[in-house]
Design a protein around this motif. Sequence first.
Motif, PDB file in Angstrom:
ATOM      1  N   ILE A   4      47.986  43.777  32.006  1.00 17.22           N
ATOM      2  CA  ILE A   4      48.844  44.962  32.453  1.00 17.22           C
ATOM      3  C   ILE A   4      50.193  44.084  32.454  1.00 17.22           C
ATOM      4  CG2 ILE A   4      49.868  46.137  34.438  1.00 17.22           C
ATOM      5  CD1 ILE A   4      46.740  46.813  34.972  1.00 17.22           C
ATOM      6  N   ARG A   5      50.280  42.875  32.710  1.00 16.28           N
ATOM      7  CA  ARG A   5      51.506  42.004  32.677  1.00 16.28           C
ATOM      8  C   ARG A   5      51.892  41.734  31.403  1.00 16.28           C
ATOM      9  NH1 ARG A   5      53.691  37.702  31.828  1.00 16.28           N
ATOM     10  NH2 ARG A   5      51.913  36.631  30.968  1.00 16.28           N
ATOM     11  N   ILE A   6      51.414  41.581  30.811  1.00 13.28           N
ATOM     12  CA  ILE A   6      51.880  41.059  29.325  1.00 13.28           C
ATOM     13  C   ILE A   6      52.412  42.342  28.570  1.00 13.28           C
ATOM     14  CG2 ILE A   6      50.862  40.562  27.087  1.00 13.28           C
ATOM     15  CD1 ILE A   6      48.970  38.655  28.128  1.00 13.28           C
ATOM     16  N   LYS A   7      51.445  43.549  28.789  1.00  6.99           N
ATOM     17  CA  LYS A   7      51.934  44.846  28.273  1.00  6.99           C
ATOM     18  C   LYS A   7      53.315  45.384  28.859  1.00  6.99           C
ATOM     19  CE  LYS A   7      51.755  48.161  25.515  1.00  6.99           C
ATOM     20  NZ  LYS A   7      51.955  48.462  24.172  1.00  6.99           N
ATOM     21  N   HIS A   8      53.448  45.221  30.200  1.00  2.76           N
ATOM     22  CA  HIS A   8      54.495  45.592  30.854  1.00  2.76           C
ATOM     23  C   HIS A   8      55.722  44.835  30.530  1.00  2.76           C
ATOM     24  CE1 HIS A   8      57.292  47.267  33.943  1.00  2.76           C
ATOM     25  NE2 HIS A   8      57.510  46.158  34.337  1.00  2.76           N
ATOM     26  N   GLU A   9      55.600  43.382  30.429  1.00  2.00           N
ATOM     27  CA  GLU A   9      56.839  42.810  29.534  1.00  2.00           C
ATOM     28  C   GLU A   9      56.999  43.028  28.416  1.00  2.00           C
ATOM     29  OE1 GLU A   9      58.555  40.500  31.626  1.00  2.00           O
ATOM     30  OE2 GLU A   9      57.474  41.289  33.164  1.00  2.00           O
ATOM     31  N   TYR A  10      56.090  43.330  27.431  1.00  2.00           N
ATOM     32  CA  TYR A  10      56.511  43.934  26.326  1.00  2.00           C
ATOM     33  C   TYR A  10      57.308  45.242  26.111  1.00  2.00           C
ATOM     34  CZ  TYR A  10      56.082  45.723  21.490  1.00  2.00           C
ATOM     35  OH  TYR A  10      56.487  46.383  20.555  1.00  2.00           O
TER      36      TYR A  10
ATOM     37  N   ASP B 199      40.729  40.094  32.219  1.00  2.00           N
ATOM     38  CA  ASP B 199      41.755  39.656  33.373  1.00  2.00           C
ATOM     39  C   ASP B 199      42.731  41.057  33.180  1.00  2.00           C
ATOM     40  OD1 ASP B 199      43.956  39.095  34.673  1.00  2.00           O
ATOM     41  OD2 ASP B 199      43.724  36.890  34.276  1.00  2.00           O
TER      42      ASP B 199
ATOM     43  N   GLU C 212      44.805  42.126  35.368  1.00  2.00           N
ATOM     44  CA  GLU C 212      46.025  42.074  35.752  1.00  2.00           C
ATOM     45  C   GLU C 212      47.172  41.185  34.753  1.00  2.00           C
ATOM     46  OE1 GLU C 212      45.340  39.641  39.349  1.00  2.00           O
ATOM     47  OE2 GLU C 212      44.237  41.158  40.263  1.00  2.00           O
ATOM     48  N   GLU C 213      46.320  40.476  34.188  1.00  2.00           N
ATOM     49  CA  GLU C 213      47.269  39.528  33.019  1.00  2.00           C
ATOM     50  C   GLU C 213      47.617  40.602  31.801  1.00  2.00           C
ATOM     51  OE1 GLU C 213      49.132  36.152  31.120  1.00  2.00           O
ATOM     52  OE2 GLU C 213      48.750  36.969  33.060  1.00  2.00           O
TER      53      GLU C 213
ATOM     54  N   GLU D  21      43.606  42.670  44.958  1.00  2.00           N
ATOM     55  CA  GLU D  21      44.117  42.508  43.617  1.00  2.00           C
ATOM     56  C   GLU D  21      43.163  43.318  42.581  1.00  2.00           C
ATOM     57  OE1 GLU D  21      47.008  41.234  43.501  1.00  2.00           O
ATOM     58  OE2 GLU D  21      47.098  40.714  45.378  1.00  2.00           O
TER      59      GLU D  21
ATOM     60  N   LYS E 164      58.996  46.462  28.515  1.00  2.00           N
ATOM     61  CA  LYS E 164      60.577  46.282  29.011  1.00  2.00           C
ATOM     62  C   LYS E 164      61.484  45.828  27.611  1.00  2.00           C
ATOM     63  CE  LYS E 164      59.979  43.577  32.349  1.00  2.00           C
ATOM     64  NZ  LYS E 164      59.818  42.689  33.566  1.00  2.00           N
TER      65      LYS E 164
END
Length: 127
Positions: free
Chosen positions: A108-114, A103, A105-106, A5, A116
């Motif tokens: 990237i997840r937060i930015k990717h969701e935004y 973190d 991973e978090e 990861e 979208k």
Amino acid sequence: MEKQELNELAAAVHENAVAHGWWEQERELPEILMLCVSELAEALEEYRAGRPNIYYNVEGEEILYANGEACEKYERCKPEGVAVELADCMIRILDYCGHAGIDIEEAIRIKHEYNKTRPYRHGGKKC
């Protein structure tokens, strides 16, 4: 290399950087960011030269193979190319994340969701 990861990889990358002396003195974020810029500039130069995404350099002699088989008879065989320079940039980012306890991973997840939720070609910019 086993699959890891991103946060585990960041810790391993940072551990390696420490073991190789890159953190004997505190490194500030501006220094890390400029090192990332230099890796991206190297990727651009590889692209401009028309070289493959990955090739190998042995004692100054470019060996254009997409895998390491060409390097088996050499003690040191340095990977080069656009993909390698992009990897260098990511390694520098992960090193800093490992150092700073980020973190990634978090993040990237937060930015990717935004992202979208953003409109098509938001801002209408050309680049």
